[in-house]
Scaffold this active site. Structure first.
Site, mmCIF file in Angstrom:
data_model
loop_
_atom_site.group_PDB
_atom_site.id
_atom_site.type_symbol
_atom_site.label_atom_id
_atom_site.label_comp_id
_atom_site.label_asym_id
_atom_site.label_seq_id
_atom_site.Cartn_x
_atom_site.Cartn_y
_atom_site.Cartn_z
ATOM 1 N N PHE A 137 -1.561 8.891 9.184
ATOM 2 C CA PHE A 137 -2.685 8.417 8.371
ATOM 3 C C PHE A 137 -3.995 8.749 9.103
ATOM 4 O O PHE A 137 -4.063 8.628 10.328
ATOM 5 C CB PHE A 137 -2.524 6.904 8.185
ATOM 6 C CG PHE A 137 -3.434 6.304 7.164
ATOM 7 C CD1 PHE A 137 -3.150 6.422 5.806
ATOM 8 C CD2 PHE A 137 -4.568 5.611 7.558
ATOM 9 C CE1 PHE A 137 -3.993 5.857 4.862
ATOM 10 C CE2 PHE A 137 -5.410 5.049 6.616
ATOM 11 C CZ PHE A 137 -5.123 5.177 5.262
ATOM 12 N N ASP A 214 2.820 2.190 13.592
ATOM 13 C CA ASP A 214 1.997 1.717 12.472
ATOM 14 C C ASP A 214 2.945 1.431 11.307
ATOM 15 O O ASP A 214 3.640 2.314 10.827
ATOM 16 C CB ASP A 214 0.967 2.789 12.096
ATOM 17 C CG ASP A 214 -0.019 2.293 11.037
ATOM 18 O OD1 ASP A 214 0.356 1.411 10.236
ATOM 19 O OD2 ASP A 214 -1.149 2.805 11.007
ATOM 20 N N TYR A 239 -2.413 -5.720 3.038
ATOM 21 C CA TYR A 239 -2.827 -5.664 1.626
ATOM 22 C C TYR A 239 -1.978 -4.721 0.786
ATOM 23 O O TYR A 239 -2.245 -4.553 -0.388
ATOM 24 C CB TYR A 239 -4.316 -5.308 1.498
ATOM 25 C CG TYR A 239 -4.749 -4.091 2.285
ATOM 26 C CD1 TYR A 239 -4.458 -2.816 1.833
ATOM 27 C CD2 TYR A 239 -5.434 -4.224 3.482
ATOM 28 C CE1 TYR A 239 -4.843 -1.703 2.552
ATOM 29 C CE2 TYR A 239 -5.829 -3.122 4.211
ATOM 30 C CZ TYR A 239 -5.525 -1.854 3.733
ATOM 31 O OH TYR A 239 -5.896 -0.768 4.464
ATOM 32 N N LYS A 240 -0.954 -4.093 1.412
ATOM 33 C CA LYS A 240 -0.057 -3.223 0.649
ATOM 34 C C LYS A 240 1.127 -4.077 0.169
ATOM 35 O O LYS A 240 0.951 -4.917 -0.689
ATOM 36 C CB LYS A 240 0.322 -2.019 1.497
ATOM 37 C CG LYS A 240 -0.910 -1.130 1.737
ATOM 38 C CD LYS A 240 -0.723 -0.033 2.742
ATOM 39 C CE LYS A 240 -2.031 0.736 2.891
ATOM 40 N NZ LYS A 240 -2.093 1.542 4.113
ATOM 41 N N ARG A 388 1.514 9.562 -5.872
ATOM 42 C CA ARG A 388 2.504 8.668 -5.291
ATOM 43 C C ARG A 388 2.867 7.611 -6.331
ATOM 44 O O ARG A 388 1.990 6.984 -6.925
ATOM 45 C CB ARG A 388 1.948 7.998 -4.035
ATOM 46 C CG ARG A 388 1.587 9.000 -2.951
ATOM 47 C CD ARG A 388 1.169 8.317 -1.670
ATOM 48 N NE ARG A 388 0.050 7.415 -1.871
ATOM 49 C CZ ARG A 388 -0.464 6.654 -0.908
ATOM 50 N NH1 ARG A 388 0.077 6.659 0.308
ATOM 51 N NH2 ARG A 388 -1.492 5.872 -1.145
#
Ligand SMILES: *Cc1c(COP(=O)(O)O)cnc(C)c1O
Length: 423
Positions: A137, A214, A239-240, A388
Site C-alpha cells: 500500500f 500491516d 475502518y475497513k 475490487r
C-alpha cells in the site's frame, strides 16, 4: 436461456445461500438508512458499513461519559480504552494475548512509530536494510522511504506480482545479516492475496530481522495467530472490516518481548511514566503505554466498540467461512457472466490464499464504476484497470452479490454499445 432466466435462477440460488447462512441475522445489525439508493455495497474492504448501534452509543456517550461525567471520565474509564479495546481486537481477530495491542493514531502514524522504533534498535546492531515490496500500500512504501532517508538506511525492494503478492521464497532470498526490518501487508490491498504470515515471520526472524505486518485488509476478515507465529510488530486500520467509521483510529501490536527495549520516536506526555506528574524529561512508561504519544482519540473509539460486539458474536472463524463463500460466489459469477465480456480475475483462485475481496480487470472499468455508483452499486476502481469487489462478510448477502454482479454485466454491455466495437 434468456438473460432474464439466468438472473432469476441466480437470485433463487442466492436466496438458498442466504437462508443457509449461519450469520444471516447479523446483517440486520448494520445500518440501512431509510430511503437509501444503495443496491449492492462492494467496498466493505475500504470503508465498512456502520453498525446501527453505533448511532445510539454515540448519543449516550455524548450525554453520559462526556456531557455528565466530563473530565472525571478520564480516570473512570478513558485512560484504559486504548489498551482495553486493543486487547479486545487482539483476542477477537489477531490471536494476540493481552497487553500487546493498543488503539491509537492512524495506521500511517503507527507504522512510522513502530518502524522507527524497530530500525533504531537494529541500527545499533549494525543492521541497515529495510525489506519491503513494490506492491505494498502506498503509505507503507512512503513511510519507509521517509525513514530510510531520515536514518540513512537502504531499502531492499521485492518485486511483487500484482495479481498475487510477496512469497516466502522472495523473502528468503533477500533477508540476511543486514536486515533491520521487513514490512509487508498480510492481505494485499490490490489482489487480495494472503501472504504466508507464519513462514515469512520465521524467515525474517531467523535472519535476525524484525518483522512488521500491516493487517489493514486482514483484521476482521482473515484470522491470524500473532503470538503463535512470533510476530514482532503489526498495525492495522479499523475502518475497513472492523467497521469503526471513517478515520477511526488504528491499532498496533508490539510483542511482549519488545516492551521496554524498543523506543518509539514521538515522546508524548501520555507515554511517559507517571504522566500526570508532568515532570521534567521523558522517561517512557512501562509496557505498551510508552507507544502511546498524546491524548487518545476516545470519541472515535465509540463506533468501533459497537462493531467489535458484532464481531465477537459472530466469531472470526465463522466470518472467514462466510467470506470465502462470498468471494467464491463472486468468482463463479465473474466466470459465468463477465468473462465472455473480456473481464479477467486478478486475484488468487485458491481460496486459502485469497482474502475478503476479488479484483477484476478490464478496459473501461473507470467509466463503468462511475456509472455503477450512480445506480447504488459500489465497487471501487484502482488504476490501471481494476475494480475490487469487496464483500464484507457480516453485512453482505449473497443476493446483493448477484444483483451487483448483474448490474456490472449490464453496465459493461451498455458501455461497449456506446463505445462501438472494441478494436
Ligand atoms: C487502508 C490501508 C492503510 C490506511 O492507512 P491510513 O493511515 O488509515 O490512511 C494502510 N495500509 C494498508 C495496507 C491499507 O490497506
Amino acid at each position: 436461456m434468456s438473460s432474464h432466466d439466468i438472473a432469476a435462477d441466480l437470485r433463487a440460488e442466492a436466496a438458498d445461500l442466504d437462508a443457509a447462512d449461519p450469520l444471516r441475522s447479523l446483517r440486520d445489525r448494520y445500518l440501512t438508512p431509510e430511503g437509501t439508493d444503495l443496491v449492492a455495497y462492494f467496498d466493505g474492504n475500504s470503508l465498512g458499513r456502520p453498525v446501527a448501534a453505533a448511532a445510539e452509543q454515540l448519543q449516550s456517550f455524548v450525554a453520559g461519559p462526556w456531557g455528565d461525567r466530563l473530565i472525571r471520565s478520564w480516570d473512570e474509564q478513558w485512560l484504559d480504552w486504548p489498551t482495553r479495546i486493543g486487547d479486545r481486537i487482539g483476542e477477537l481477530v489477531l490471536g494476540a494475548g493481552p497487553g500487546q495491542t493498543f488503539v491509537g493514531d492512524s495506521t500511517t502514524v503507527l507504522l512510522y512509530k513502530l518502524s522507527r522504533a524497530a530500525v533504531d534498535a537494529q541500527v545499533a546492531r549494525g543492521r541497515d536494510e529495510i525489506v519491503l515490496d513494490t506492491d505494498n500500500f502506498p503509505t507503507d512504501r512512503y513511510v519507509l522511504e521517509g525513514i530510510a532517508a531520515e536514518r540513512g538506511l537502504t531499502l531492499r525492494w521485492i518485486e511483487a506480482d500484482e495479481r498475487a503478492g510477496v512469497t516466502l521464497e522472495q523473502v528468503r532470498a533477500v533477508v540476511g545479516p543486514k536486515t533491520a526490518l521487513a514490512v509487508f501487508s498480510h492481505v494485499a490491498y490490490r489482489s487480495g492475496f494472503i501472504a504466508d504470515g507464519a513462514g515469512i515471520t520465521a524467515a525474517v526472524r531467523e535472519a535476525g530481522g524484525l518483522v512488521l505486518w500491516d493487517l489493514s485488509h486482514t483484521g476482521g476478515s482473515v484470522p491470524v495467530q500473532f503470538d503463535e507465529w512470533g510476530v514482532d510488530l503489526a498495525v492495522g486500520c479499523t475502518y475497513k472490516y472492523l467497521n469503526g467509521g471513517p478515520g477511526a483510529p488504528a491499532w498496533a501490536y508490539v510483542a511482549q518481548r519488545h516492551h521496554g527495549t524498543l523506543r518509539q520516536p514521538i515522546w508524548g506526555w501520555i507515554g511517559r511514566r507517571d504522566a500526570f506528574q508532568m515532570g521534567p524529561g521523558y522517561d517512557p512508561a512501562d509496557g505498551l503505554r510508552s507507544f502511546i504519544s498524546g491524548t487518545p482519540p476516545i470519541l472515535a473509539m465509540v463506533p468501533l466498540q459497537a462493531s467489535l460486539d458484532v464481531i465477537a458474536e459472530a466469531g472470526i472463524e465463522a466470518i472467514r467461512a462466510k467470506s470465502v463463500a462470498l468471494t467464491e460466489f463472486v468468482i463463479r459469477l465473474a466466470d459465468d457472466l463477465l468473462a465472455p465480456l473480456g473481464v479477467e480475475i486478478a486475484s488468487p483462485r485458491d481460496s486459502s490464499i485469497r482474502g475478503g475481496h476479488v479484483t477484476l480487470r478490464r478496459n473501461g472499468f473507470r467509466e463503468i464504476t462511475a456509472t455503477l455508483w450512480t445506480q447504488g452499486v459500489i465497487p471501487d476502481y484502482r488504476d490501471p484497470d481494476g475494480i475490487r469487489i469487496g464483500v464484507a462478510p457480516l453485512s453482505t448477502s449473497f443476493d446483493e452479490v448477484v444483483v451487483g454482479m448483474l448490474a456490472l454485466r449490464d453496465t459493461i454491455v451498455e458501455f461497449d454499445a456506446a463505445d462501438g466495437p472494441r478494436s
